[in-house]
Write a protein that holds these residues in place. Structure first.
Motif, PDB file in Angstrom:
ATOM      1  N   THR A 102       0.832  -1.217   0.000  1.00 16.05           N
ATOM      2  CA  THR A 102       0.000   0.000   0.000  1.00 16.05           C
ATOM      3  C   THR A 102       0.865   1.264   0.000  1.00 16.05           C
ATOM      4  O   THR A 102       2.029   1.237   0.421  1.00 16.05           O
ATOM      5  CB  THR A 102      -0.923   0.072   1.244  1.00 16.05           C
ATOM      6  N   SER A 104       0.268   3.851   1.902  1.00 17.01           N
ATOM      7  CA  SER A 104       0.482   4.260   3.305  1.00 17.01           C
ATOM      8  C   SER A 104       1.743   3.606   3.853  1.00 17.01           C
ATOM      9  O   SER A 104       2.562   4.261   4.516  1.00 17.01           O
ATOM     10  CB  SER A 104      -0.710   3.849   4.176  1.00 17.01           C
ATOM     11  N   HIS A 107       4.816   5.342   2.389  1.00 13.01           N
ATOM     12  CA  HIS A 107       5.168   6.632   3.003  1.00 13.01           C
ATOM     13  C   HIS A 107       5.857   6.428   4.353  1.00 13.01           C
ATOM     14  O   HIS A 107       6.857   7.079   4.652  1.00 13.01           O
ATOM     15  CB  HIS A 107       3.915   7.491   3.200  1.00 13.01           C
ATOM     16  N   ASP A 201       3.161  11.792  -4.645  1.00 12.79           N
ATOM     17  CA  ASP A 201       2.173  10.713  -4.481  1.00 12.79           C
ATOM     18  C   ASP A 201       1.076  10.913  -5.517  1.00 12.79           C
ATOM     19  O   ASP A 201       0.217  11.787  -5.362  1.00 12.79           O
ATOM     20  CB  ASP A 201       1.614  10.774  -3.056  1.00 12.79           C
ATOM     21  N   LYS A 246      -6.673   2.373  -6.888  1.00 17.24           N
ATOM     22  CA  LYS A 246      -7.720   3.256  -7.436  1.00 17.24           C
ATOM     23  C   LYS A 246      -8.031   2.770  -8.864  1.00 17.24           C
ATOM     24  O   LYS A 246      -8.832   1.884  -9.033  1.00 17.24           O
ATOM     25  CB  LYS A 246      -7.260   4.715  -7.444  1.00 17.24           C
TER      26      LYS A 246
HETATM   27  C1  LIG Z   1      -3.184  10.580  -2.360  1.00 17.61           C
HETATM   28  C2  LIG Z   1      -3.331   9.298  -1.589  1.00 17.61           C
HETATM   29  N1  LIG Z   1      -2.243   8.715  -1.065  1.00 17.61           N
HETATM   30  C3  LIG Z   1      -2.324   7.579  -0.369  1.00 17.61           C
HETATM   31  C4  LIG Z   1      -3.529   6.946  -0.156  1.00 17.61           C
HETATM   32  C5  LIG Z   1      -3.559   5.679   0.627  1.00 17.61           C
HETATM   33  O1  LIG Z   1      -3.311   4.633  -0.266  1.00 17.61           O
HETATM   34  P1  LIG Z   1      -3.239   3.135   0.222  1.00 17.61           P
HETATM   35  O2  LIG Z   1      -4.638   2.672   0.405  1.00 17.61           O
HETATM   36  O3  LIG Z   1      -2.542   2.415  -0.906  1.00 17.61           O
HETATM   37  O4  LIG Z   1      -2.453   3.116   1.481  1.00 17.61           O
HETATM   38  C6  LIG Z   1      -4.694   7.492  -0.692  1.00 17.61           C
HETATM   39  C7  LIG Z   1      -5.987   6.813  -0.477  1.00 17.61           C
HETATM   40  O5  LIG Z   1      -7.048   7.288  -0.616  1.00 17.61           O
HETATM   41  C8  LIG Z   1      -4.599   8.703  -1.408  1.00 17.61           C
HETATM   42  O6  LIG Z   1      -5.694   9.289  -1.901  1.00 17.61           O
END
Ligand SMILES: Cc1ncc(COP(=O)(O)O)c(C=O)c1O
Length: 408
Positions: A102, A104, A107, A201, A246
């Motif tokens: 993911t 998140s 990051h 991102d 997405k």
């Molecule tokens: C700009 C952005 N970054 C990160 C994320 C989180 O992504 P992930 O679900 O892959 O952790 C989102 C989720 O909505 C997002 O809109």
């Protein structure tokens, strides 16, 4: 109840559009209890979640690999991983790519590794998960600074005054709240002039915007290969982060990065070393999604663009305010200050529309409202039903006007 979560708790308790359980889906319609609603809350921009070719690709990979590899990537990766990395690297035109489950997790793992004890500069509208990664890095000795999105003059000042090196600037690509596309060339130039790394991102741009060519059918460009290619930039001093959760409807995320950094992260990023991997079904849908993107992606993006401009043309003709100025499929509609978000969400529900609510503090108080995400699985008739509902809400004074002096 802490003040910061008060408004969200109010939604949790009192709005049916928060924390819902979806009983059934039929295309882009969802059933919750007895009610069928058009779903504008999904971020499946290309409609790959419903694509037969992609759904059929899952079974054979499950039989080959089982349901879940359950090795951390450090221990071993099914061949699906290098296959996706090679295809993705070619699509993005990057030096290399690294897959992790993911964004998140990326990051949290990568921002501290890049920042070390240097300076992190984050834009005010960057996604909360980037901010969390920066706060984590600050706990490990980095200095954190913020600037207002798009305010390049302030960013230039912060770059000049940065107390420690290395310097990393963190921004959203296509912004998850406004749908706007930052001026990546200007950011990249400023960062390079000051010896800083730009960390972007583009969760919402991946699969939607891409490289520009004379033959493109829409301003989204071609191939959906994300913001760096869309801006005509190189990956020099830019780290691109993106996801497949997405537009590609799969639980998987990536970094586009130099191979040397990839190798460094293989020993420094906890999520590479210790986290479980993405399920095989997700790896299978990404691989099949890359095929479908090659074959039909530009056609799907043209449909998505048509639907988006149809909606935005209506919103702008009404004189209703939207934060979207780049015609991407994320359309935020703030409500009037004298209206209540829960009451507006109930009206939307009663009129058959399911949206993403945008409460404070996720957005500033004057942007409280709701967000509509369009996908290639929507139809013109879906957009017509929504525009009728927006006209009704506007007629009742529930939507913020783009020119506040022109009240209904
Ligand atoms: C700009 C952005 N970054 C990160 C994320 C989180 O992504 P992930 O679900 O892959 O952790 C989102 C989720 O909505 C997002 O809109």
């Amino acid at each position: 109840m802490p003040a910061r979560t008060h408004d969200i708790e109010d939604l949790r308790l009192n709005s049916r559009m928060y924390d819902a359980v979806i009983d059934e889906i039929d295309g882009r319609r969802i059933r919750i209890g007895e009610d069928w609603l058009v779903d504008w809350a999904s971020c499946n921009y290309l409609g790959f979640d419903l694509d037969e070719e992609i759904i059929e690709a899952v079974g054979p990979q499950l039989r080959r690999w089982g349901t879940h590899p359950s090795w951390s990537r450090m221990l071993g990766s099914p061949r699906l991983y290098p296959e996706i990395e090679e295809r993705l690297t070619a699509l993005l035109g990057a030096e290399d790519t690294l897959l992790l489950p993911t964004i998140s997790q990326i990051h949290l793992a990568v921002i501290p590794a890049l920042a070390q004890q240097g300076t992190l500069i984050i834009e005010s509208r960057a996604h909360k998960t980037i901010y969390d990664g920066c706060v984590f890095a600050r706990g490990q000795g980095a200095t954190l600074r913020r600037f207002r999105s798009g305010d390049l003059a302030t960013l230039a000042g912060l770059l000049h005054e940065a107390p420690a090196r290395p310097i990393t600037v963190c921004i959203d690509g296509v912004n998850s709240m406004t749908g706007d596309i930052p001026d990546l060339r200007a950011y990249a130039r400023l960062c390079r002039e000051n010896g800083a790394l730009l960390y972007v991102d583009d969760a919402h741009g991946m699969g939607v915007i891409g490289e520009r060519r004379d033959v493109e059918q829409t301003p989204y460009g071609l191939r959906g290969n994300a913001i760096v290619r869309h801006a005509g930039e190189t990956y020099d001093d830019i780290i691109l982060v993106g996801g497949f959760s997405k537009a590609y409807s799969s639980l998987l995320a990536f970094l586009a990065l130099p191979t040397a950094l990839k190798n460094r992260l293989k020993v420094a990023a906890p999520t590479y070393l210790y986290s479980g991997p993405s399920p095989v079904a997700s790896l299978a849908t990404v691989l099949a999604g890359l095929d479908v993107n090659d074959k039909r992606g530009d056609h799907l993006r043209a449909h998505l663009y048509r639907l988006t401009t149809k909606l935005l043309t209506h919103v702008r003709a009404l004189g209703v305010h939207t934060l979207n100025s780049h015609d991407t499929p994320i359309v935020e509609i703030p409500i009037s200050p004298d209206h209540d978000l829960i009451a507006v969400s109930e009206r939307l529900w009663a009129l058959g529309q399911y949206v993403t609510l945008a409460p404070y503090p996720g957005v500033p108080r004057d942007e409280i409202g709701f967000r509509i995400q369009l996908t290639a699985a929507h139809t013109e008739a879906d957009v017509d039903s929504l525009t009728n509902v927006l006209s009704t809400l506007d007629h009742d004074g529930a939507l913020r006007r783009s020119n506040p002096s022109q009240r209904r």
